[in-house]
Design a protein around this motif. Structure first.
Motif, PDB file in Angstrom:
ATOM      1  N   TYR A 177       0.818  -1.231  -0.068  1.00 61.22           N
ATOM      2  CA  TYR A 177       0.006  -0.190  -0.089  1.00 61.22           C
ATOM      3  C   TYR A 177       0.784   1.191   0.213  1.00 61.22           C
ATOM      4  O   TYR A 177       0.764   2.222  -0.583  1.00 61.22           O
ATOM      5  CB  TYR A 177      -0.872  -0.037   1.315  1.00 61.22           C
ATOM      6  N   GLY A 195       3.980   0.189  -3.222  1.00 56.42           N
ATOM      7  CA  GLY A 195       3.547  -0.562  -4.540  1.00 56.42           C
ATOM      8  C   GLY A 195       4.046  -1.980  -4.524  1.00 56.42           C
ATOM      9  O   GLY A 195       4.788  -2.224  -3.699  1.00 56.42           O
ATOM     10  N   ASN A 240      -5.407   0.887  -7.129  1.00 54.32           N
ATOM     11  CA  ASN A 240      -3.891   1.095  -7.118  1.00 54.32           C
ATOM     12  C   ASN A 240      -3.418  -0.349  -7.464  1.00 54.32           C
ATOM     13  O   ASN A 240      -2.415  -0.284  -8.344  1.00 54.32           O
ATOM     14  CB  ASN A 240      -3.500   1.232  -5.612  1.00 54.32           C
ATOM     15  N   PHE A 241      -3.567  -1.438  -7.123  1.00 56.68           N
ATOM     16  CA  PHE A 241      -3.181  -2.467  -7.392  1.00 56.68           C
ATOM     17  C   PHE A 241      -3.431  -3.169  -8.889  1.00 56.68           C
ATOM     18  O   PHE A 241      -2.636  -3.800  -9.580  1.00 56.68           O
ATOM     19  CB  PHE A 241      -3.353  -3.738  -6.426  1.00 56.68           C
ATOM     20  N   GLU A 245      -1.058  -1.790 -11.346  1.00 54.17           N
ATOM     21  CA  GLU A 245       0.155  -2.741 -11.258  1.00 54.17           C
ATOM     22  C   GLU A 245      -0.011  -4.095 -11.617  1.00 54.17           C
ATOM     23  O   GLU A 245       1.103  -4.731 -11.935  1.00 54.17           O
ATOM     24  CB  GLU A 245       0.549  -2.688  -9.779  1.00 54.17           C
TER      25      GLU A 245
END
Length: 193
Positions: free
Chosen positions: A21, A24, A107-108, A111
């Motif tokens: 968190y 990253g 956010n994840f 990625e």
């Protein structure tokens, strides 16, 4: 799994979550996660066969905590209108508790571009669950077009959450809540008490 192994397992997920968190997923290496949890890399790999498995386990845990939090927040309200607006309040409170870093799932997912990644599957299931909850709550309103209203509320909610994180300001969710309230009041169809 014995108690000691369960404790280690939980510690690894918590350590990974903090680093994922804050830094990253890609920037958080296995060695750093193991060190943060106070275990060896070998212990980490004994619990999780790969970093991908650890990512998925962390996201599963985050999803579980989110739904517990939301269920508790919604228990205080009875009407579908109140419960819909309480979802916005819960999002705002969760955003603030995360120091305005945004939605871990969004956010994840940035990625994890591979839609087959086990973590991406958790993210997609989580967002589908939010959509489903909103649809269920909107259905309770007696709206003529519950799917459309639920979808509008979902996009308003998600957009406000992302914007709040980008701008470092939770007030956008408050404005989104007002917009949601207006859409709920102006919907076609019968009104509940």
């Amino acid at each position: 799994m014995g108690q000691r192994a369960e404790d280690t397992h939980r510690r690894l997920i918590a350590a990974a979550g903090e680093l994922f968190y804050e830094e990253g997923i890609r920037a958080s290496g296995i060695e750093a996660i193991a060190g943060h949890a106070g275990v060896t890399k070998m212990t980490l790999y004994a619990h999780f066969g790969s970093k991908d498995e650890l990512v998925a386990a962390y996201l599963e845990e985050r999803d579980r905590r989110w739904w517990e939090y939301l269920d508790e927040a919604l228990e205080r309200y009875e009407t579908p209108e109140e419960r819909l607006l309480a979802v916005f309040d819960a999002y705002r409170d969760w955003l603030v508790s995360g120091r305005l870093r945004g939605c871990g799932f969004v956010n994840f997912s940035a990625e994890l571009p591979d839609r087959e990644h086990p973590g991406r599957t958790v993210v997609e299931r989580h967002k589908a669950g939010v959509r489903g909850l909103l649809a269920d709550l909107v259905s309770g309103l007696g709206s003529e077009e519950p799917g459309e209203l639920a979808e509008h509320l979902f996009f308003i909610l998600e957009g406000a959450y992302v914007t709040g994180a980008l701008e470092g300001d939770e007030r956008g969710i408050g404005r989104a809540r007002l917009l949601a309230e207006s859409l709920i009041e102006d919907r076609p169809g019968p009104r509940l008490g």
